[in-house]
Design a protein around this motif. Structure first.
Motif, mmCIF file in Angstrom:
data_model
loop_
_atom_site.group_PDB
_atom_site.id
_atom_site.type_symbol
_atom_site.label_atom_id
_atom_site.label_comp_id
_atom_site.label_asym_id
_atom_site.label_seq_id
_atom_site.Cartn_x
_atom_site.Cartn_y
_atom_site.Cartn_z
ATOM 1 N N THR A 83 0.848 -1.195 0.000
ATOM 2 C CA THR A 83 0.000 0.000 0.000
ATOM 3 C C THR A 83 0.882 1.243 0.000
ATOM 4 O O THR A 83 1.794 1.363 0.813
ATOM 5 C CB THR A 83 -0.943 0.007 1.217
ATOM 6 O OG1 THR A 83 -1.754 -1.155 1.152
ATOM 7 C CG2 THR A 83 -1.826 1.239 1.219
ATOM 8 N N LEU A 84 0.577 2.146 -0.916
ATOM 9 C CA LEU A 84 1.356 3.368 -1.082
ATOM 10 C C LEU A 84 0.689 4.544 -0.378
ATOM 11 O O LEU A 84 1.353 5.435 0.154
ATOM 12 C CB LEU A 84 1.461 3.709 -2.573
ATOM 13 C CG LEU A 84 1.831 2.562 -3.525
ATOM 14 C CD1 LEU A 84 1.633 2.993 -4.965
ATOM 15 C CD2 LEU A 84 3.264 2.122 -3.272
ATOM 16 N N ALA A 85 -0.626 4.520 -0.431
ATOM 17 C CA ALA A 85 -1.407 5.658 0.049
ATOM 18 C C ALA A 85 -2.858 5.223 0.135
ATOM 19 O O ALA A 85 -3.236 4.214 -0.465
ATOM 20 C CB ALA A 85 -1.279 6.821 -0.938
ATOM 21 N N HIS A 126 -4.550 10.092 -8.459
ATOM 22 C CA HIS A 126 -5.416 8.934 -8.202
ATOM 23 C C HIS A 126 -6.172 9.088 -6.877
ATOM 24 O O HIS A 126 -7.399 8.913 -6.818
ATOM 25 C CB HIS A 126 -4.550 7.669 -8.187
ATOM 26 C CG HIS A 126 -5.288 6.404 -7.919
ATOM 27 N ND1 HIS A 126 -5.724 5.565 -8.921
ATOM 28 C CD2 HIS A 126 -5.681 5.813 -6.752
ATOM 29 C CE1 HIS A 126 -6.349 4.521 -8.378
ATOM 30 N NE2 HIS A 126 -6.332 4.639 -7.062
ATOM 31 N N GLU A 127 -5.443 9.424 -5.815
ATOM 32 C CA GLU A 127 -6.095 9.519 -4.496
ATOM 33 C C GLU A 127 -7.098 10.666 -4.440
ATOM 34 O O GLU A 127 -8.124 10.568 -3.763
ATOM 35 C CB GLU A 127 -5.045 9.665 -3.385
ATOM 36 C CG GLU A 127 -4.116 8.462 -3.226
ATOM 37 C CD GLU A 127 -4.833 7.139 -2.968
ATOM 38 O OE1 GLU A 127 -5.923 7.145 -2.361
ATOM 39 O OE2 GLU A 127 -4.307 6.083 -3.385
ATOM 40 N N ILE A 128 -6.826 11.761 -5.131
ATOM 41 C CA ILE A 128 -7.789 12.864 -5.155
ATOM 42 C C ILE A 128 -9.074 12.396 -5.842
ATOM 43 O O ILE A 128 -10.174 12.754 -5.432
ATOM 44 C CB ILE A 128 -7.183 14.128 -5.814
ATOM 45 C CG1 ILE A 128 -6.064 14.675 -4.926
ATOM 46 C CG2 ILE A 128 -8.257 15.189 -6.054
ATOM 47 C CD1 ILE A 128 -5.157 15.709 -5.606
ATOM 48 N N THR A 147 -3.792 -0.086 -10.846
ATOM 49 C CA THR A 147 -2.398 -0.551 -10.949
ATOM 50 C C THR A 147 -1.560 0.547 -11.575
ATOM 51 O O THR A 147 -2.013 1.237 -12.486
ATOM 52 C CB THR A 147 -2.291 -1.795 -11.863
ATOM 53 O OG1 THR A 147 -3.234 -2.762 -11.439
ATOM 54 C CG2 THR A 147 -0.900 -2.391 -11.812
ATOM 55 N N ILE A 148 -0.335 0.702 -11.071
ATOM 56 C CA ILE A 148 0.613 1.623 -11.708
ATOM 57 C C ILE A 148 1.985 0.975 -11.594
ATOM 58 O O ILE A 148 2.298 0.352 -10.588
ATOM 59 C CB ILE A 148 0.576 3.028 -11.046
ATOM 60 C CG1 ILE A 148 1.394 4.025 -11.850
ATOM 61 C CG2 ILE A 148 1.023 2.968 -9.597
ATOM 62 C CD1 ILE A 148 1.246 5.467 -11.360
ATOM 63 N N SER A 149 2.790 1.115 -12.625
ATOM 64 C CA SER A 149 4.140 0.536 -12.563
ATOM 65 C C SER A 149 5.051 1.447 -11.758
ATOM 66 O O SER A 149 4.929 2.674 -11.817
ATOM 67 C CB SER A 149 4.725 0.385 -13.960
ATOM 68 O OG SER A 149 3.744 -0.054 -14.849
HETATM 69 N N1 TQI Z 1 -3.935 2.200 -2.253
HETATM 70 C C1 TQI Z 1 -5.210 1.754 -2.650
HETATM 71 C C2 TQI Z 1 -5.793 2.732 -3.724
HETATM 72 O O1 TQI Z 1 -5.761 3.944 -3.485
HETATM 73 C C3 TQI Z 1 -6.174 1.705 -1.474
HETATM 74 C C4 TQI Z 1 -7.475 1.158 -1.922
HETATM 75 C C5 TQI Z 1 -7.735 -0.109 -2.275
HETATM 76 C C6 TQI Z 1 -8.661 1.883 -2.133
HETATM 77 N N2 TQI Z 1 -9.034 -0.205 -2.683
HETATM 78 C C7 TQI Z 1 -9.614 0.975 -2.611
HETATM 79 C C8 TQI Z 1 -9.005 3.221 -1.968
HETATM 80 C C9 TQI Z 1 -10.890 1.379 -2.944
HETATM 81 C C10 TQI Z 1 -10.292 3.610 -2.291
HETATM 82 C C11 TQI Z 1 -11.217 2.691 -2.806
HETATM 83 O O2 TQI Z 1 -6.245 2.245 -4.725
HETATM 84 S S1 TQI Z 1 -2.627 1.812 -3.096
HETATM 85 C C12 TQI Z 1 -2.556 2.987 -6.871
HETATM 86 C C13 TQI Z 1 -2.638 2.344 -8.222
HETATM 87 C C14 TQI Z 1 -2.589 2.778 -4.529
HETATM 88 C C15 TQI Z 1 -2.655 2.204 -5.751
HETATM 89 O O3 TQI Z 1 -1.537 2.227 -2.283
HETATM 90 O O4 TQI Z 1 -2.677 0.444 -3.476
HETATM 91 C C16 TQI Z 1 -2.382 4.326 -6.776
HETATM 92 C C17 TQI Z 1 -2.414 4.123 -4.407
HETATM 93 F F1 TQI Z 1 -3.706 2.706 -8.857
HETATM 94 F F2 TQI Z 1 -1.650 2.686 -8.969
HETATM 95 F F3 TQI Z 1 -2.591 1.061 -8.103
HETATM 96 C C18 TQI Z 1 -2.318 4.918 -5.532
HETATM 97 CL CL1 TQI Z 1 -2.188 5.317 -8.173
#
Ligand code: TQI
Ligand code: ZN
Ligand code: ZN
Length: 169
Positions: A83-85, A126-128, A147-149
């Motif tokens: 998990t990144l954020a 993405h988070e916004i 997903t992001i690389s």
């Molecule tokens: N965090 C997940 C995300 O932001 C947390 C999460 C999972 C989530 N399911 C969710 C949030 C449903 C809201 C609704 O998707 S992460 C990406 C990406 C993540 C992943 O750390 O896995 C990005 C954070 F899309 F690249 F996979 C940012 Cl851009």
């Protein structure tokens, strides 16, 4: 295709001029703050919403902070990658980032660290999307695709993201 959270929460039209604040303890530099500002601008460009930074953390609509491990909201961070954020659905406004990541900011472009790095602006856009009420998309070009690389920069909204946000605002 885009999706929404259950019950389709949104910011109310009485509050389209949203404020955001950075956790003061993080002491972010202006260049890091500018990355978040650019990420907000991607969404304000295609909605009636505006986003303004405020120094008043507790009264801000959206609260941005870097944390490590367990930080009290039941969704502990897990160290490098994984998990990144995470961001919560409207009108919660919490946007947390894992301090353990090797965040790629403007300064690091071209560094060897790129391999395990995560592009901060891409994750912020993405988070916004989540903060505004978008769930994940099945369209791989979309910012809301789950997903992001590593090391990749993906900051342009796809037509799928824009269609989704237009359904909400
Ligand atoms: N965090 C997940 C995300 O932001 C947390 C999460 C999972 C989530 N399911 C969710 C949030 C449903 C809201 C609704 O998707 S992460 C990406 C990406 C993540 C992943 O750390 O896995 C990005 C954070 F899309 F690249 F996979 C940012 Cl851009
Ligand atoms: Zn959190
Ligand atoms: Zn997501």
């Amino acid at each position: 295709h885009y999706s929404f959270f259950p019950h389709r929460p949104t910011w109310p039209s009485s509050n389209f001029n949203l404020t955001y604040a950075f956790l003061p303890e993080n002491q972010l530099t202006d260049s890091v703050k500018a990355i978040f500002s650019r990420a907000f601008n991607r969404w304000s460009a295609v909605t009636p919403l505006t986003f303004t930074e405020t120094e008043f953390f507790y009264s801000a609509d959206m609260k941005i902070g870097f944390f490590s491990g367990d930080h009290g909201d039941g969704e502990p961070f897990d160290g490098v990658l994984g998990t990144l954020a995470h961001a919560f659905s409207p009108p919660n406004g919490r946007f947390h980032l894992d301090e353990a990541e090797n965040w790629l900011t403007d300064e690091d472009v071209g560094t060897s660290a790129v391999k395990l790095a995560v592009d901060l602006e891409s994750v912020a856009v993405h988070e916004i999307g989540h903060l505004l009420g978008l769930g994940h998309s099945s369209v791989k070009e979309a910012i809301m695709f789950p997903t992001i690389s590593s090391g990749t920069k993906k900051v342009e909204l796809a037509s799928d993201d824009i269609d989704g946000i237009h359904e909400l605002y």
